[in-house]
Enzyme design. Sequence first.
Site, PDB file in Angstrom:
ATOM      1  N   GLU A   1       0.828  -1.209   0.000  1.00 45.63           N
ATOM      2  CA  GLU A   1       0.000   0.000   0.000  1.00 45.63           C
ATOM      3  C   GLU A   1       0.863   1.260   0.000  1.00 45.63           C
ATOM      4  OE1 GLU A   1      -2.594  -1.230  -1.081  1.00 45.63           O
ATOM      5  OE2 GLU A   1      -4.106  -0.468   0.317  1.00 45.63           O
TER       6      GLU A   1
ATOM      7  N   THR B   1      -6.007  10.582  -6.931  1.00 50.20           N
ATOM      8  CA  THR B   1      -5.912  10.392  -5.479  1.00 50.20           C
ATOM      9  C   THR B   1      -5.282  11.627  -4.846  1.00 50.20           C
ATOM     10  OG1 THR B   1      -5.557   8.081  -5.958  1.00 50.20           O
ATOM     11  CG2 THR B   1      -5.161   8.747  -3.701  1.00 50.20           C
TER      12      THR B   1
HETATM   13  P1  ADP Z   1      -7.879   1.430  -5.382  1.00 52.26           P
HETATM   14  O1  ADP Z   1      -8.225   2.897  -5.580  1.00 52.26           O
HETATM   15  O2  ADP Z   1      -8.775   0.533  -6.153  1.00 52.26           O
HETATM   16  O3  ADP Z   1      -7.768   1.064  -3.944  1.00 52.26           O
HETATM   17  P2  ADP Z   1      -5.190   1.934  -5.448  1.00 52.26           P
HETATM   18  O4  ADP Z   1      -5.278   3.395  -5.756  1.00 52.26           O
HETATM   19  O5  ADP Z   1      -4.977   1.496  -4.043  1.00 52.26           O
HETATM   20  O6  ADP Z   1      -6.464   1.213  -6.023  1.00 52.26           O
HETATM   21  O7  ADP Z   1      -3.994   1.317  -6.271  1.00 52.26           O
HETATM   22  C1  ADP Z   1      -3.762   1.624  -7.567  1.00 52.26           C
HETATM   23  C2  ADP Z   1      -2.269   2.009  -7.763  1.00 52.26           C
HETATM   24  O8  ADP Z   1      -1.389   0.934  -7.409  1.00 52.26           O
HETATM   25  C3  ADP Z   1      -2.002   2.307  -9.231  1.00 52.26           C
HETATM   26  O9  ADP Z   1      -1.122   3.391  -9.276  1.00 52.26           O
HETATM   27  C4  ADP Z   1      -1.313   1.056  -9.725  1.00 52.26           C
HETATM   28  O10 ADP Z   1      -0.442   1.295 -10.808  1.00 52.26           O
HETATM   29  C5  ADP Z   1      -0.544   0.573  -8.508  1.00 52.26           C
HETATM   30  N1  ADP Z   1      -0.317  -0.900  -8.518  1.00 52.26           N
HETATM   31  C6  ADP Z   1       0.865  -1.531  -8.517  1.00 52.26           C
HETATM   32  N2  ADP Z   1       0.699  -2.874  -8.487  1.00 52.26           N
HETATM   33  C7  ADP Z   1      -0.632  -3.104  -8.483  1.00 52.26           C
HETATM   34  C8  ADP Z   1      -1.419  -4.280  -8.467  1.00 52.26           C
HETATM   35  N3  ADP Z   1      -0.897  -5.493  -8.456  1.00 52.26           N
HETATM   36  N4  ADP Z   1      -2.762  -4.123  -8.445  1.00 52.26           N
HETATM   37  C9  ADP Z   1      -3.316  -2.905  -8.455  1.00 52.26           C
HETATM   38  N5  ADP Z   1      -2.627  -1.759  -8.488  1.00 52.26           N
HETATM   39  C10 ADP Z   1      -1.280  -1.850  -8.504  1.00 52.26           C
END
Ligand code: ADP
Length: 310
Positions: A130, A183
Amino acid sequence: MHTNEIRLFSPATIANISCGFDVLGVALDSVGDEMVIRKVSEQGVRITKLVGQDLPMETDKNVAGVAGLALLAASDYQGGFEIEIYKKIKAGSGIGSSAASSAGAVWGMNELLGKPFSQLELVKFAMEGERLASGVAHADNVAPALFGGFTLVRSYDPLDIIPINSPNELWATVIHPQIEVKTSDSRKILKTKISLEDGIKQWGNVGGLIAGLFMNDYALIGRSLEDHIVEPIRSMLIPEFDTVKAESLNAGALGCGISGSGPSIFAFSKGESTARKVAQVMKERYEEIAVDNDVHVSKINSTGIKLLHN
Ligand code: ADP
C-alpha cells in the site's frame, strides 16, 4: 493438491466507510482478483503473469512484489516465489485493487510456508504494498482483505486491528463511475483540522456503527452511516453523488457513502433484493448522464482471502 502452488481469491474491499474514515473497512464476497502463488528454488519474488489490467510487472513496481519481498525479508526461507495475477478489480477504482494484490501475495506465501506468520504480521507486510501504491502504508483495505468481514484499525502505533461482526443479511452495492479522480486531488482538498462539534458527531456515529454491527441492528447501522467531515468535501469530485445517495436511500439502502477515496460509491442494504434495487437506481443515474460504470452487488465476505480448488 500440489503443495508448491496454490490458487486463491483475494477480495475487493470498501475502506473509509462513512464515519469510519481511515479506520473502518469491509471485504466483499463476490468481487475480487485471483492469484496463483508458486514456491520456487530461485530466490526473490517474480510476477510471471498479469492478466486483466495494464500494470507494472517489475517486482519493485508491483504491490504484490513489494509486499512479498517484505515477507521474505522477515522469513528464514531460502527460496523464492512466482506470482500470477488475474485482475478483476480495476486499479484506482476505490475498492482496494492494490490491497487485493498485496494481501493475496503475502497470504498465499504464508500458506505455502506452513503459516509461520500471524494475520497481524501479514497485514504489516501487505501495508508495504500500500505504501508503494499511495505513498502511505495504510491498513484499512488490507486488514479486511486478510481478516474478512469488517475491521477496525484502532491504532497504527502499535498496529491494532479489531475484527468486527458482520450481520448475516448485510449486502453491499458498489458503483464505479468511470471518471478520473486523482488520489492526490482527493487528498489535497481534505481539511487537516476539524471542529469539536464535527468530532462529537463523528465518534458518536462510529460507536453507533460498531454497536449496530455487533447487535445485528440494521436500523442503527443505517442511522450511523453518516460522515460530517470528509464526504461533504470529497463528494464534490464525484458527479451526481448527492442524487445517487438520495435515490439509493429511497430504494431502501441503509446508508451510502464514498468507497475509499472514490470515485466508487457504496451502499449497504439488508438483503439481496434491496441491494439489487439500489444497483439499478445507481446505474440508471449514470446511464442518464452517459457515464460508463461498473456495478457490483455482493454479500459481505466474512472469511477474507480463500483457497480456490481447481
Ligand atoms: P484502489 O483505488 O482501487 O484502492 P489503489 O489506488 O490502491 O487502487 O492502487 C492503484 C495504484 O497501485 C495504481 O497506481 C497502480 O499502478 C498501482 N499498482 C501496482 N501494483 C498493483 C497491483 N498489483 N494491483 C493494483 N494496483 C497496482
